[in-house]
Design a protein around this motif. Structure first.
Motif, PDB file in Angstrom:
ATOM      1  N   VAL A  12      13.234   5.248   0.053  1.00  0.00           N
ATOM      2  CA  VAL A  12      11.549   5.682   0.190  1.00  0.00           C
ATOM      3  C   VAL A  12      11.695   6.624   1.433  1.00  0.00           C
ATOM      4  O   VAL A  12      12.100   6.784   2.512  1.00  0.00           O
ATOM      5  CB  VAL A  12      10.787   4.560   0.614  1.00  0.00           C
ATOM      6  CG1 VAL A  12      11.076   4.011   1.820  1.00  0.00           C
ATOM      7  CG2 VAL A  12       9.228   4.954   0.470  1.00  0.00           C
ATOM      8  N   TRP A  29       9.821  -1.181   3.641  1.00  0.00           N
ATOM      9  CA  TRP A  29       9.748  -2.407   2.760  1.00  0.00           C
ATOM     10  C   TRP A  29       9.332  -3.484   3.594  1.00  0.00           C
ATOM     11  O   TRP A  29       8.400  -4.031   2.776  1.00  0.00           O
ATOM     12  CB  TRP A  29      10.961  -2.320   1.866  1.00  0.00           C
ATOM     13  CG  TRP A  29      11.493  -1.363   1.184  1.00  0.00           C
ATOM     14  CD1 TRP A  29      12.584  -0.416   1.598  1.00  0.00           C
ATOM     15  CD2 TRP A  29      10.760  -0.791   0.227  1.00  0.00           C
ATOM     16  NE1 TRP A  29      12.557   0.562   0.659  1.00  0.00           N
ATOM     17  CE2 TRP A  29      11.603   0.382  -0.062  1.00  0.00           C
ATOM     18  CE3 TRP A  29       9.686  -1.211  -0.505  1.00  0.00           C
ATOM     19  CZ2 TRP A  29      11.350   1.424  -1.263  1.00  0.00           C
ATOM     20  CZ3 TRP A  29       9.256  -0.453  -1.701  1.00  0.00           C
ATOM     21  CH2 TRP A  29      10.190   0.822  -1.909  1.00  0.00           C
ATOM     22  N   LEU A  32       5.598  -2.960   3.934  1.00  0.00           N
ATOM     23  CA  LEU A  32       4.942  -3.027   2.955  1.00  0.00           C
ATOM     24  C   LEU A  32       4.787  -4.543   2.300  1.00  0.00           C
ATOM     25  O   LEU A  32       3.460  -5.026   1.782  1.00  0.00           O
ATOM     26  CB  LEU A  32       5.526  -2.410   1.716  1.00  0.00           C
ATOM     27  CG  LEU A  32       5.079  -2.358   0.293  1.00  0.00           C
ATOM     28  CD1 LEU A  32       3.558  -1.741   0.462  1.00  0.00           C
ATOM     29  CD2 LEU A  32       5.863  -1.508  -0.721  1.00  0.00           C
ATOM     30  N   ARG A  44      -3.782  -4.957  -4.075  1.00  0.00           N
ATOM     31  CA  ARG A  44      -2.343  -4.769  -4.511  1.00  0.00           C
ATOM     32  C   ARG A  44      -2.117  -4.296  -5.961  1.00  0.00           C
ATOM     33  O   ARG A  44      -1.049  -4.348  -6.364  1.00  0.00           O
ATOM     34  CB  ARG A  44      -1.824  -6.205  -4.501  1.00  0.00           C
ATOM     35  CG  ARG A  44      -1.805  -6.949  -3.192  1.00  0.00           C
ATOM     36  CD  ARG A  44      -1.343  -8.408  -3.427  1.00  0.00           C
ATOM     37  NE  ARG A  44      -2.202  -9.318  -3.844  1.00  0.00           N
ATOM     38  CZ  ARG A  44      -2.048  -9.968  -4.846  1.00  0.00           C
ATOM     39  NH1 ARG A  44      -1.057  -9.496  -5.829  1.00  0.00           N
ATOM     40  NH2 ARG A  44      -3.115 -10.885  -5.186  1.00  0.00           N
ATOM     41  N   ILE A 130       5.841   3.645 -10.061  1.00  0.00           N
ATOM     42  CA  ILE A 130       6.226   2.675  -8.548  1.00  0.00           C
ATOM     43  C   ILE A 130       5.595   3.566  -7.550  1.00  0.00           C
ATOM     44  O   ILE A 130       5.011   3.302  -6.604  1.00  0.00           O
ATOM     45  CB  ILE A 130       7.477   2.419  -8.585  1.00  0.00           C
ATOM     46  CG1 ILE A 130       8.019   1.382  -9.821  1.00  0.00           C
ATOM     47  CG2 ILE A 130       7.900   1.717  -7.169  1.00  0.00           C
ATOM     48  CD1 ILE A 130       9.427   1.269  -9.583  1.00  0.00           C
ATOM     49  N   GLU A 131       6.059   4.804  -7.552  1.00  0.00           N
ATOM     50  CA  GLU A 131       5.391   5.794  -6.532  1.00  0.00           C
ATOM     51  C   GLU A 131       3.958   5.576  -6.418  1.00  0.00           C
ATOM     52  O   GLU A 131       3.486   5.812  -5.308  1.00  0.00           O
ATOM     53  CB  GLU A 131       6.039   7.397  -6.548  1.00  0.00           C
ATOM     54  CG  GLU A 131       7.420   7.440  -6.640  1.00  0.00           C
ATOM     55  CD  GLU A 131       7.960   8.745  -6.617  1.00  0.00           C
ATOM     56  OE1 GLU A 131       9.107   9.035  -6.278  1.00  0.00           O
ATOM     57  OE2 GLU A 131       7.564   9.349  -7.641  1.00  0.00           O
ATOM     58  N   TRP A 133       1.860   3.549  -7.310  1.00  0.00           N
ATOM     59  CA  TRP A 133       1.351   2.109  -6.821  1.00  0.00           C
ATOM     60  C   TRP A 133       1.690   2.134  -5.194  1.00  0.00           C
ATOM     61  O   TRP A 133       0.699   1.543  -4.466  1.00  0.00           O
ATOM     62  CB  TRP A 133       2.301   1.217  -7.513  1.00  0.00           C
ATOM     63  CG  TRP A 133       1.913  -0.452  -7.070  1.00  0.00           C
ATOM     64  CD1 TRP A 133       0.899  -1.045  -7.188  1.00  0.00           C
ATOM     65  CD2 TRP A 133       2.599  -1.081  -6.022  1.00  0.00           C
ATOM     66  NE1 TRP A 133       0.740  -2.237  -6.476  1.00  0.00           N
ATOM     67  CE2 TRP A 133       1.957  -2.226  -5.916  1.00  0.00           C
ATOM     68  CE3 TRP A 133       3.905  -0.700  -5.500  1.00  0.00           C
ATOM     69  CZ2 TRP A 133       2.400  -3.197  -4.849  1.00  0.00           C
ATOM     70  CZ3 TRP A 133       4.459  -1.837  -4.835  1.00  0.00           C
ATOM     71  CH2 TRP A 133       3.732  -2.978  -4.236  1.00  0.00           C
ATOM     72  N   ILE A 134       2.882   2.391  -4.930  1.00  0.00           N
ATOM     73  CA  ILE A 134       2.788   2.509  -3.224  1.00  0.00           C
ATOM     74  C   ILE A 134       1.958   3.352  -2.670  1.00  0.00           C
ATOM     75  O   ILE A 134       1.257   2.948  -1.509  1.00  0.00           O
ATOM     76  CB  ILE A 134       4.552   2.766  -2.922  1.00  0.00           C
ATOM     77  CG1 ILE A 134       5.511   2.100  -3.382  1.00  0.00           C
ATOM     78  CG2 ILE A 134       4.405   2.990  -1.450  1.00  0.00           C
ATOM     79  CD1 ILE A 134       7.093   2.560  -3.196  1.00  0.00           C
ATOM     80  N   ASN A 135       1.694   4.378  -3.082  1.00  0.00           N
ATOM     81  CA  ASN A 135       0.756   5.324  -2.405  1.00  0.00           C
ATOM     82  C   ASN A 135      -0.605   4.669  -2.477  1.00  0.00           C
ATOM     83  O   ASN A 135      -1.574   5.059  -1.572  1.00  0.00           O
ATOM     84  CB  ASN A 135       0.831   6.805  -2.901  1.00  0.00           C
ATOM     85  CG  ASN A 135       2.015   7.729  -2.350  1.00  0.00           C
ATOM     86  OD1 ASN A 135       2.114   7.798  -1.276  1.00  0.00           O
ATOM     87  ND2 ASN A 135       2.881   7.922  -3.417  1.00  0.00           N
ATOM     88  N   THR A 138      -1.051   1.659  -0.043  1.00  0.00           N
ATOM     89  CA  THR A 138      -0.999   1.784   1.100  1.00  0.00           C
ATOM     90  C   THR A 138      -1.964   2.900   1.705  1.00  0.00           C
ATOM     91  O   THR A 138      -2.071   3.498   2.870  1.00  0.00           O
ATOM     92  CB  THR A 138       0.484   2.129   1.650  1.00  0.00           C
ATOM     93  OG1 THR A 138       0.665   3.494   0.700  1.00  0.00           O
ATOM     94  CG2 THR A 138       1.519   1.484   1.532  1.00  0.00           C
ATOM     95  N   TYR A 147       4.424   8.870  -0.488  1.00  0.00           N
ATOM     96  CA  TYR A 147       5.592   8.264  -0.224  1.00  0.00           C
ATOM     97  C   TYR A 147       6.384   8.597  -1.654  1.00  0.00           C
ATOM     98  O   TYR A 147       5.747   8.633  -2.582  1.00  0.00           O
ATOM     99  CB  TYR A 147       5.500   6.876  -0.371  1.00  0.00           C
ATOM    100  CG  TYR A 147       4.971   6.187   0.997  1.00  0.00           C
ATOM    101  CD1 TYR A 147       5.963   6.215   2.223  1.00  0.00           C
ATOM    102  CD2 TYR A 147       3.869   5.783   1.233  1.00  0.00           C
ATOM    103  CE1 TYR A 147       5.441   5.859   3.416  1.00  0.00           C
ATOM    104  CE2 TYR A 147       3.353   5.228   2.607  1.00  0.00           C
ATOM    105  CZ  TYR A 147       4.068   5.425   3.767  1.00  0.00           C
ATOM    106  OH  TYR A 147       3.691   4.827   4.838  1.00  0.00           O
TER     107      TYR A 147
END
Length: 298
Positions: A12, A29, A32, A44, A130-131, A133-135, A138, A147
């Motif tokens: 990442v 990670w 997170l 989430r 996935i990218e 969701w991470i952004n 967060t 990210y």
């Protein structure tokens, strides 16, 4: 029945909207996972291309593996039917207390670094999902920095590419849903993303070649730069190139296969024929791949 699945190793990183790299401290990670443990369900989750993405941090007592579970909802039209003990067949959506089916990806951070091992089910979240969701979870916001994920690769092939004068031929193949959000950087990624818009279920294969002709210096350097940009962000099934290099003062062509430089591990997973592997077998495979990585065997 045993089958083999690929465990991917990814890093990442952060990037501004303008494409400039931003320093990211180790431990992403772990941070997170800590954030997810204290978050409500709506904090989430997000939607990507019409599908719910729902994540949570978990710890497995059997494998002693700390990991992040991320599930992608399967459209109800794709749900299987079920059969009861009397042989009656009915729709799974009619079974009480079942509100959705999720296809998972399991993500395990490695030793407090920004590297992680990923094991996806066949219908699990895409890299770009996935990218996203991470952004979202967060709370990055519209201005970034964002990210992103990029494959972890060995250095040999990339160093040979960087040291070359240019590239005369490129052969790339990606599987369905393999493009990440950063893959659109450069002409190669943009071309493949345009094809993916037709259907995310398409695999794509691209060959760019000057043939037997010797390309001029600027053209060879430009193709080299486009390939470097794509390699930094995409997850590929095949990636090879013909490099233009100097050998004892003479210009020669040299073949390189980047697939051999991508860090992955093929793991044997026990699963009934036609079914996805159990959670325990998936985590055992994930742990096995991480152990090989730590031992320098990949």
């Amino acid at each position: 029945m045993s089958k083999k699945r690929t465990v991917y190793f990814m890093e990442v990183f952060q990037e501004t909207a303008g494409g400039d790299a931003v320093a990211l401290a180790d431990g992403f990670w772990d941070q997170l996972a800590s954030h997810l443990k204290g978050a409500q369900e709506e904090e989430r989750s997000t939607f990507y291309r019409g599908n719910l993405l729902l994540g949570e941090a978990r710890s497995d007592v059997k494998t002693l593996l700390d990991y992040i579970y991320l599930g992608r909802s399967r459209p109800e039209i794709d749900w299987p039917d079920v059969q009861d003990e009397l042989g009656t067949v009915g729709a799974l959506s009619d079974v009480p207390n079942i509100h959705g089916l999720l296809e998972p990806v399991y993500i395990a951070g490695i030793d407090g670094s920004n590297f992680a091992a990923f094991l996806r089910s066949s219908g699990g979240p895409t890299w770009s999902g996935i990218e996203t969701w991470i952004n979202e979870v967060t709370a990055v916001g519209v201005k970034g920095p964002f990210y992103k994920l990029r494959p972890l690769v060995k250095k040999d092939g990339l160093e040979r590419l960087r040291e070359s004068f240019g590239v005369s031929r490129v052969h790339i193949k990606v599987e369905p849903h393999a493009l990440g959000a950063g893959s659109s950087a450069g002409a190669i990624g943009q071309a493949m993303e345009a094809v993916e818009e037709v259907s995310g279920d398409l695999s794509m294969e691209l060959i760019l070649s000057f043939g037997h002709a010797t390309p001029d210096t600027m053209a060879a350097e430009e193709l080299k730069g486009q390939l470097e940009s794509f390699m930094a962000n995409a997850t590929f099934k095949k990636s090879s190139a013909t490099l233009i290099v100097d050998q004892n003062g003479e210009t020669k062509r040299e073949q390189v296969d980047f697939l051999n430089d991508k860090v992955t591990s093929r793991e044997v997973i026990d699963a009934p024929e036609g079914e996805e592997p159990s959670l325990n077998s998936a985590l055992i495979a994930l742990g096995s791949a991480i152990q090989k990585y730590r031992q320098g065997k990949l």
